[in-house]
Design a protein around this motif. Structure first.
Motif, PDB file in Angstrom:
ATOM      1  N   CYS A   1      24.500   3.665  37.700  1.00 18.99           N
ATOM      2  CA  CYS A   1      24.960   3.893  36.323  1.00 18.99           C
ATOM      3  C   CYS A   1      23.895   3.421  35.330  1.00 18.99           C
TER       4      CYS A   1
ATOM      5  N   ALA B   1      26.239  10.785  33.491  1.00 21.26           N
ATOM      6  CA  ALA B   1      27.216  11.845  33.204  1.00 21.26           C
ATOM      7  C   ALA B   1      27.827  11.736  31.817  1.00 21.26           C
ATOM      8  N   CYS B   2      27.934  10.525  31.266  1.00 20.06           N
ATOM      9  CA  CYS B   2      28.536  10.434  29.930  1.00 20.06           C
ATOM     10  C   CYS B   2      27.608  11.022  28.864  1.00 20.06           C
TER      11      CYS B   2
ATOM     12  N   VAL C   1      26.877   3.565  42.504  1.00 22.30           N
ATOM     13  CA  VAL C   1      27.094   3.712  41.056  1.00 22.30           C
ATOM     14  C   VAL C   1      27.215   2.352  40.376  1.00 22.30           C
ATOM     15  N   ARG C   2      27.994   1.471  40.962  1.00 21.90           N
ATOM     16  CA  ARG C   2      28.183   0.150  40.363  1.00 21.90           C
ATOM     17  C   ARG C   2      27.295  -0.866  41.120  1.00 21.90           C
TER      18      ARG C   2
ATOM     19  N   CYS D   1      23.134   7.929  37.474  1.00 18.77           N
ATOM     20  CA  CYS D   1      24.297   8.591  36.897  1.00 18.77           C
ATOM     21  C   CYS D   1      24.115   8.498  35.383  1.00 18.77           C
TER      22      CYS D   1
ATOM     23  N   TYR E   1      34.180   6.600  36.493  1.00 19.36           N
ATOM     24  CA  TYR E   1      33.689   5.748  37.583  1.00 19.36           C
ATOM     25  C   TYR E   1      33.859   4.260  37.280  1.00 19.36           C
TER      26      TYR E   1
ATOM     27  N   CYS F   1      33.707   8.739  31.136  1.00 17.34           N
ATOM     28  CA  CYS F   1      33.319   8.210  32.450  1.00 17.34           C
ATOM     29  C   CYS F   1      34.565   8.114  33.326  1.00 17.34           C
TER      30      CYS F   1
ATOM     31  N   PHE G   1      26.307  -2.439  29.662  1.00 19.65           N
ATOM     32  CA  PHE G   1      27.296  -3.207  30.427  1.00 19.65           C
ATOM     33  C   PHE G   1      26.752  -4.530  30.961  1.00 19.65           C
TER      34      PHE G   1
HETATM   35  S1  SF4 Z   1      29.471   8.339  33.444  1.00 22.56           S
HETATM   36 FE1  SF4 Z   1      28.185   6.967  32.154  1.00 22.56          FE
HETATM   37  S2  SF4 Z   1      29.230   4.973  32.152  1.00 22.56           S
HETATM   38 FE2  SF4 Z   1      30.102   6.203  33.832  1.00 22.56          FE
HETATM   39  S3  SF4 Z   1      28.944   5.605  35.674  1.00 22.56           S
HETATM   40 FE3  SF4 Z   1      27.932   7.420  34.805  1.00 22.56          FE
HETATM   41  S4  SF4 Z   1      26.365   6.629  33.384  1.00 22.56           S
HETATM   42 FE4  SF4 Z   1      27.772   4.952  33.855  1.00 22.56          FE
END
Ligand code: SF4
Length: 495
Positions: free
Chosen positions: A260, A464-465, A201-202, A462, A408, A406, A267
């Protein structure tokens, strides 16, 4: 030896002119140079955008660990030659932190350090463990005493209670118990360890400077020290950097990569290259796709600086409309600037942005920004542009509507405070006062990233937001029954 920087910040205000999701952390590590701490300070400086409230460095000189941590910017904490002289060593790790709520406590500043029977271990973490609260409660019941309120300390205690034969075995054992997003750097007497979670993810990248090997959140940290980029650390991969070079381990079952996508939107620094793509090019492509999806007759394309600039360049190129810097940003706004009183609150946005009247007056303006979170900044900027004489104001956003929080490793307001959670696009347009509002679609975002569309069965990122499709289970909940990040809880729940 552990020293601390005496500078203290007041509680970080939730400034209305900084209405963005905020990345919580940056990490850096280097092995194999006598200037390890100085290189780390420079690397952290390049990564300052990922965390601006606190920083720390731990170096190892072959016999002992030398640490210094403080509150403030990297350039304030590591400015003293005495401090740098004390950080002797051929290996070092560093961390930038963004304080998520309340006062930034020095005990939460990373890298965290602990003495084990095998020797010392320092650790720095970017991300968030989604079962940290649950694990913490279990560990406290087993007698573990926590020194900080960070989720990262859970990993330290899991290492301490592991029966593994080596440091690496213990770390793997600890990581098998955690869920969430994590890129880690860990420094031991035997070398530097880097880890990326199974979903990746990161970000975490590997670089080289002469005989030294480096890990960092982003490639911009390599550029500042003249290092070369080698490769991304793969999801689920552990690398060990020591006198033998770099060895790679794959102890976890392969997971589906869910990097992400917001790293590309906001970011990461535009001069970084993450997951094989230039962040700047990705943002320009998003702007071009946005122009294809949401054309509007207008006279000028104006970015909301700085983060809206690359997408606005792409939008202008695709639409054939002129690009102008119709808003100028003041770069000298301190984060600790006076909190405006109600009487002068309407001047708040002007501390950071000012309309460039000559480029706006009498024109139909398309404002391009990267995202809308609460909408507070957008509303004030639109008002400012209208006051500067724009005849129409249209807003184009280089991300889909941010409808979910988020968990994560990014500071997000509660869902209820997100503008897109409360209004449809027409409603949002009314709130921020624009003539029209459009966001890039989720498939448009994927197209801009070079993919045909979002694969709903197996999404490639990802997101998800925007979609609510969380790739990693959310285990921790706050007292109200909502999912929570341990680092974001204002009160630490009783064990
Ligand atoms: S929820 Fe959004 S900000 Fe958080 S890791 Fe996933 S894409 Fe990135």
């Amino acid at each position: 030896m552990i020293t601390t920087h005496p500078f203290h910040l007041p509680e970080t205000p939730e400034t209305e002119d900084d209405d963005h999701l905020r990345e919580e952390c940056a990490i850096f590590g280097i092995y194999g140079t006598q200037d390890a701490a100085a290189h780390t300070a420079l690397g952290l400086h390049a990564l300052q955008h990922r965390g601006q409230e606190a920083s720390g460095i731990v170096a190892f000189d072959g016999k002992r660990f030398n640490a210094h941590r403080g509150l403030g910017h990297v350039s304030e904490i590591f400015v003293s030659p005495n401090v740098m002289a004390r950080l002797e060593g051929h290996a070092a790790i560093g961390h930038n932190r963004y304080a998520t709520t309340g006062e930034t406590l020095l005990r939460n500043v990373q890298p965290l350090f602990a003495d084990f029977e095998f020797g010392g271990l320092a650790i720095g973490h970017n991300g968030n463990l989604t079962n940290a609260l649950k694990l913490r409660r279990q560990l406290v019941k087993r007698g573990c005493l926590f020194q900080s309120t960070t989720d990262t300390e859970v990993i330290i205690h899991l290492i301490a209670t592991s029966q593994g034969a080596t440091v690496l075995d213990r770390l793997i054992d600890a990581l098998r118990q955690v869920e969430g997003a994590y890129s880690l750097v860990a420094l031991t007497g035997h070398g530097l360890i880097g880890v990326r979670d199974p979903n990746g993810v990161r970000p975490l990248v590997l670089g080289k400077l002469g005989d030294a090997h480096i890990l960092a959140s982003e490639t911009c940290a390599f550029d500042i020290i003249g290092a070369e980029f080698v490769r991304d650390i793969e999801p689920g991969e552990i690398v060990v950097l020591n006198g033998d070079g770099v060895t790679s381990h794959r102890p976890f079952p392969p997971g589906r990569k869910r990097f992400c996508v917001f790293e590309y939107i906001y970011f990461a620094r535009p001069d970084s290259n993450v997951e094989g793509q230039s962040v700047y090019e990705a943002r320009k492509n998003i702007g071009m796709e946005l122009a294809r999806e949401s054309h509007v007759d207008a006279d000028v394309i104006v970015p909301v600086p700085d983060s809206g600039v690359p997408a606005a360049i792409g939008y202008a190129a695709e639409s054939g409309l002129p690009f102008e810097l119709g808003i100028i940003r003041n770069h000298y706004v301190g984060r600790t600037f006076i909190q405006p009183t109600d009487q002068i609150r309407h001047y708040d946005v002007k501390r950071k942005h000012n309309a460039n009247r000559m480029q706006i007056e009498g024109k139909r303006v398309v404002l391009v920004d990267d995202s809308i979170v609460r909408g507070t900044t957008s509303k004030k900027i639109v008002e400012m542009v209208r006051n500067a004489g724009a005849t129409e104001v249209h807003m184009r956003i280089a991300s889909p509507p941010t409808t979910n929080a988020c968990f994560y490793g990014v500071d997000t307001p509660q869902k209820e405070k997100l503008l897109a959670h409360n209004y449809d696009i027409e409603g949002m347009a009314k709130v921020i006062g624009v003539d029209s509002l459009a966001f890039i679609s989720i498939d448009g975002l994927y197209r801009a990233m070079g993919l045909p569309a979002r694969n709903d069965a197996m999404p490639q990122y990802c997101d998800a937001c925007f979609t609510g499709d969380y790739p990693i289970s959310l285990t921790d909940f706050d007292d109200g029954g909502d999912p929570a990040q341990l680092s974001l809880l204002t009160e630490q729940p009783a064990a």
